[in-house]
Scaffold this motif. Structure first.
Motif, PDB file in Angstrom:
ATOM      1  N   GLY A   1       0.812  -1.218   0.000  1.00  0.00           N
ATOM      2  CA  GLY A   1       0.000   0.000   0.000  1.00  0.00           C
ATOM      3  C   GLY A   1       0.841   1.261   0.000  1.00  0.00           C
ATOM      4  N   LYS A   2       2.104   1.125   0.399  1.00  0.00           N
ATOM      5  CA  LYS A   2       3.006   2.285   0.395  1.00  0.00           C
ATOM      6  C   LYS A   2       3.969   2.202  -0.777  1.00  0.00           C
ATOM      7  CE  LYS A   2       5.859   5.088   3.487  1.00  0.00           C
ATOM      8  NZ  LYS A   2       6.416   5.226   4.855  1.00  0.00           N
ATOM      9  N   PHE A   3       4.625   1.039  -0.910  1.00  0.00           N
ATOM     10  CA  PHE A   3       5.520   0.772  -2.043  1.00  0.00           C
ATOM     11  C   PHE A   3       5.165  -0.600  -2.620  1.00  0.00           C
ATOM     12  CE2 PHE A   3       8.477   2.553   1.319  1.00  0.00           C
ATOM     13  CZ  PHE A   3       8.349   3.881   0.912  1.00  0.00           C
ATOM     14  N   LYS A   4       5.534  -0.809  -3.879  1.00  0.00           N
ATOM     15  CA  LYS A   4       5.477  -2.146  -4.451  1.00  0.00           C
ATOM     16  C   LYS A   4       6.889  -2.701  -4.387  1.00  0.00           C
ATOM     17  CE  LYS A   4       4.366  -4.830  -8.593  1.00  0.00           C
ATOM     18  NZ  LYS A   4       3.962  -4.783 -10.022  1.00  0.00           N
ATOM     19  N   VAL A   5       7.154  -3.519  -3.391  1.00  0.00           N
ATOM     20  CA  VAL A   5       8.492  -4.084  -3.211  1.00  0.00           C
ATOM     21  C   VAL A   5       8.533  -5.457  -3.872  1.00  0.00           C
ATOM     22  CG1 VAL A   5      10.286  -4.758  -1.579  1.00  0.00           C
ATOM     23  CG2 VAL A   5       8.757  -2.850  -1.022  1.00  0.00           C
ATOM     24  N   ILE A   6       9.513  -5.661  -4.756  1.00  0.00           N
ATOM     25  CA  ILE A   6       9.666  -6.936  -5.447  1.00  0.00           C
ATOM     26  C   ILE A   6      11.002  -7.556  -5.023  1.00  0.00           C
ATOM     27  CG2 ILE A   6       9.776  -8.097  -7.682  1.00  0.00           C
ATOM     28  CD1 ILE A   6       8.358  -5.628  -8.865  1.00  0.00           C
ATOM     29  N   PRO A   7      11.008  -8.420  -4.003  1.00  0.00           N
ATOM     30  CA  PRO A   7      12.247  -9.114  -3.629  1.00  0.00           C
ATOM     31  C   PRO A   7      12.595 -10.137  -4.710  1.00  0.00           C
ATOM     32  CG  PRO A   7      10.658  -9.086  -1.810  1.00  0.00           C
ATOM     33  CD  PRO A   7       9.915  -8.724  -3.062  1.00  0.00           C
ATOM     34  N   PHE A   8      13.857 -10.163  -5.113  1.00  0.00           N
ATOM     35  CA  PHE A   8      14.300 -11.058  -6.180  1.00  0.00           C
ATOM     36  C   PHE A   8      15.491 -11.863  -5.700  1.00  0.00           C
ATOM     37  CE2 PHE A   8      16.759 -12.191  -9.964  1.00  0.00           C
ATOM     38  CZ  PHE A   8      15.776 -12.685 -10.808  1.00  0.00           C
ATOM     39  N   ASP A   9      15.372 -13.182  -5.770  1.00  0.00           N
ATOM     40  CA  ASP A   9      16.457 -14.080  -5.355  1.00  0.00           C
ATOM     41  C   ASP A   9      17.443 -14.222  -6.512  1.00  0.00           C
ATOM     42  OD1 ASP A   9      18.112 -16.091  -4.447  1.00  0.00           O
ATOM     43  OD2 ASP A   9      16.489 -17.427  -3.818  1.00  0.00           O
ATOM     44  N   SER A  10      18.636 -13.695  -6.352  1.00  0.00           N
ATOM     45  CA  SER A  10      19.645 -13.791  -7.410  1.00  0.00           C
ATOM     46  C   SER A  10      20.104 -15.234  -7.616  1.00  0.00           C
ATOM     47  CB  SER A  10      20.863 -12.922  -7.075  1.00  0.00           C
ATOM     48  OG  SER A  10      21.595 -13.481  -5.995  1.00  0.00           O
ATOM     49  N   GLN A  11      19.861 -16.092  -6.605  1.00  0.00           N
ATOM     50  CA  GLN A  11      20.377 -17.464  -6.579  1.00  0.00           C
ATOM     51  C   GLN A  11      21.895 -17.464  -6.748  1.00  0.00           C
ATOM     52  OE1 GLN A  11      18.142 -20.039  -9.206  1.00  0.00           O
ATOM     53  NE2 GLN A  11      16.196 -19.425  -8.320  1.00  0.00           N
ATOM     54  N   ALA A  12      22.501 -16.350  -6.386  1.00  0.00           N
ATOM     55  CA  ALA A  12      23.954 -16.186  -6.501  1.00  0.00           C
ATOM     56  C   ALA A  12      24.373 -15.184  -5.440  1.00  0.00           C
ATOM     57  CB  ALA A  12      24.327 -15.726  -7.915  1.00  0.00           C
ATOM     58  N   GLY A  13      25.361 -14.408  -5.743  1.00  0.00           N
ATOM     59  CA  GLY A  13      25.865 -13.376  -4.849  1.00  0.00           C
ATOM     60  C   GLY A  13      26.991 -12.673  -5.559  1.00  0.00           C
ATOM     61  N   SER A  14      27.827 -11.977  -4.803  1.00  0.00           N
ATOM     62  CA  SER A  14      29.007 -11.320  -5.358  1.00  0.00           C
ATOM     63  C   SER A  14      28.633 -10.418  -6.538  1.00  0.00           C
ATOM     64  CB  SER A  14      30.041 -12.377  -5.749  1.00  0.00           C
ATOM     65  OG  SER A  14      31.265 -11.797  -6.118  1.00  0.00           O
ATOM     66  N   ALA A  15      29.466 -10.402  -7.571  1.00  0.00           N
ATOM     67  CA  ALA A  15      29.262  -9.478  -8.684  1.00  0.00           C
ATOM     68  C   ALA A  15      28.064  -9.835  -9.546  1.00  0.00           C
ATOM     69  CB  ALA A  15      30.522  -9.416  -9.548  1.00  0.00           C
ATOM     70  N   ALA A  16      27.541 -11.059  -9.418  1.00  0.00           N
ATOM     71  CA  ALA A  16      26.323 -11.400 -10.161  1.00  0.00           C
ATOM     72  C   ALA A  16      25.212 -10.421  -9.801  1.00  0.00           C
ATOM     73  CB  ALA A  16      25.898 -12.831  -9.856  1.00  0.00           C
ATOM     74  N   MET A  17      25.133 -10.051  -8.538  1.00  0.00           N
ATOM     75  CA  MET A  17      24.101  -9.117  -8.096  1.00  0.00           C
ATOM     76  C   MET A  17      24.351  -7.713  -8.639  1.00  0.00           C
ATOM     77  SD  MET A  17      23.795 -10.595  -4.214  1.00  0.00           S
ATOM     78  CE  MET A  17      23.077  -9.106  -3.549  1.00  0.00           C
ATOM     79  N   GLY A  18      25.620  -7.295  -8.654  1.00  0.00           N
ATOM     80  CA  GLY A  18      25.943  -5.981  -9.207  1.00  0.00           C
ATOM     81  C   GLY A  18      25.589  -5.890 -10.682  1.00  0.00           C
ATOM     82  N   PHE A  19      25.906  -6.955 -11.419  1.00  0.00           N
ATOM     83  CA  PHE A  19      25.562  -6.996 -12.844  1.00  0.00           C
ATOM     84  C   PHE A  19      24.043  -6.943 -13.033  1.00  0.00           C
ATOM     85  CE2 PHE A  19      29.765  -9.147 -14.086  1.00  0.00           C
ATOM     86  CZ  PHE A  19      30.208  -8.057 -14.831  1.00  0.00           C
ATOM     87  N   MET A  20      23.302  -7.680 -12.214  1.00  0.00           N
ATOM     88  CA  MET A  20      21.849  -7.678 -12.328  1.00  0.00           C
ATOM     89  C   MET A  20      21.270  -6.288 -12.080  1.00  0.00           C
ATOM     90  SD  MET A  20      20.701 -11.223 -10.441  1.00  0.00           S
ATOM     91  CE  MET A  20      21.081 -12.833 -11.132  1.00  0.00           C
ATOM     92  N   CYS A  21      21.779  -5.605 -11.079  1.00  0.00           N
ATOM     93  CA  CYS A  21      21.296  -4.256 -10.782  1.00  0.00           C
ATOM     94  C   CYS A  21      21.545  -3.320 -11.955  1.00  0.00           C
ATOM     95  CB  CYS A  21      21.970  -3.716  -9.527  1.00  0.00           C
ATOM     96  SG  CYS A  21      21.409  -4.458  -7.976  1.00  0.00           S
ATOM     97  N   ARG A  22      22.734  -3.404 -12.535  1.00  0.00           N
ATOM     98  CA  ARG A  22      23.032  -2.519 -13.668  1.00  0.00           C
ATOM     99  C   ARG A  22      22.137  -2.830 -14.863  1.00  0.00           C
ATOM    100  NH1 ARG A  22      28.619  -2.297 -17.079  1.00  0.00           N
ATOM    101  NH2 ARG A  22      27.938  -4.430 -17.493  1.00  0.00           N
ATOM    102  N   GLU A  23      21.962  -4.113 -15.173  1.00  0.00           N
ATOM    103  CA  GLU A  23      21.103  -4.471 -16.307  1.00  0.00           C
ATOM    104  C   GLU A  23      19.675  -3.969 -16.082  1.00  0.00           C
ATOM    105  OE1 GLU A  23      21.225  -7.189 -19.008  1.00  0.00           O
ATOM    106  OE2 GLU A  23      23.348  -7.727 -18.866  1.00  0.00           O
ATOM    107  N   ALA A  24      19.201  -4.116 -14.849  1.00  0.00           N
ATOM    108  CA  ALA A  24      17.848  -3.653 -14.538  1.00  0.00           C
ATOM    109  C   ALA A  24      17.720  -2.155 -14.766  1.00  0.00           C
ATOM    110  CB  ALA A  24      17.489  -4.011 -13.097  1.00  0.00           C
TER     111      ALA A  24
END
Length: 282
Positions: free
Chosen positions: A107-130
């Protein structure tokens, strides 16, 4: 507006935070009775200094739902969508905390938690692509589809310099870790379906570096790939890996990032590795 967030178990070049408007919630680092927020009141340099001086192998804990609620309130405004990308839910409770906070903020924000199923730079790459897709006008559904493609095809291989951290953290199977340490070898750790698994064990650091480059090459073939070389207090090995991957792989991009102390606390200083995923979708 789309807000993009990740937890600090992910690695990201510092310049990307501003360039791609990415927010990071810190993992909690525990040295005995003391607790620090990674990157807030404990720098990477402080982390290694404390570990060396105290002889204590630090522990980590995920941000609490309350910490997430405060974090989301700080980075977003009413009606915003928050894409919250997190370290594999099979190794950490961070995703669960994000999901609990998301329910509290309906009702305040639409929060979409996403499981990278990884960690480290995989997450950084995902954020940039998004963020790049968002700026190009892609829908959130299209962005999530691309992130799903990345997590299915990302490859992570690491070599550890010591098994003391991994054995005590429980992130790598304890019995295998104990056997490997008795052999005085350099263990290879791979990400498989969101879990860290102990792979082969080789005798020298040089062979370990060659092994992980060859291992990634076998997985990606001649596909153009984005590569991150990650390291925990070992820039020399990281530089060697850069040269090796450039000679062997079809690199569309190669970056170096320092391994998050939240990950280094579980794998140990001297850990180095490769994160790679194809540029194009399947």
């Amino acid at each position: 507006m789309l807000r993009i967030a990740m937890d600090s178990a992910g690695d990201i070049p510092a310049s990307w935070l501003d360039e791609y408007d990415i927010h990071v919630i810190p993992v909690n680092i525990h040295f005995g009775e003391q607790m620090f927020l990674q990157g807030v009141d404990l720098s990477n340099a402080d982390f290694y200094r404390l570990a060396n001086e105290s002889g204590v192998i630090p522990k980590t804990s995920q941000p609490t739902p309350h910490q997430f609620v405060n974090f989301y309130n700080r980075i977003a405004q009413l009606g915003d969508t928050i894409l919250s990308i997190h370290v594999t839910g099979k190794l950490s409770g961070t995703l669960a905390s994000a999901e609990a906070a998301a329910k509290e903020l309906v009702g305040k924000f639409k929060v979409i938690p996403f499981d990278s199923q990884a960690g480290s730079a995989a997450m950084g790459f995902m954020c940039r692509e998004a963020r790049l897709m968002d700026r190009a006008g892609a829908s959130i559904e299209r962005i999530l589809s691309r992130l799903d493609e990345i997590r299915k095809r990302v490859n992570i291989m690491l070599t550890l310099d010591t098994l003391e951290y991994a054995r005590k953290s429980g992130r790598v199977k304890a019995l295998q870790a104990a056997l490997a340490s008795l052999l005085n070898v350099k263990p290879i750790v791979m990400l498989k379906e969101g879990m860290l698994e102990l792979g082969d064990r080789v005798r020298t650091r040089k062979r370990a570096l060659d092994y992980i480059v060859d291992g990634i090459a076998q997985k990606v073939g001649n596909l153009p790939v984005r590569i991150a070389i990650v390291h925990a207090e070992d820039p020399n090995s990281a530089s060697l890996l850069v040269e090796k991957v450039k000679n062997i792989l079809n690199c569309a991009e190669v970056i170096i990032t320092e391994l998050s102390t939240g990950v280094a606390a579980n794998l140990g200083p001297g850990t180095v590795g490769i994160v790679a995923y194809p540029v194009e979708e399947a």
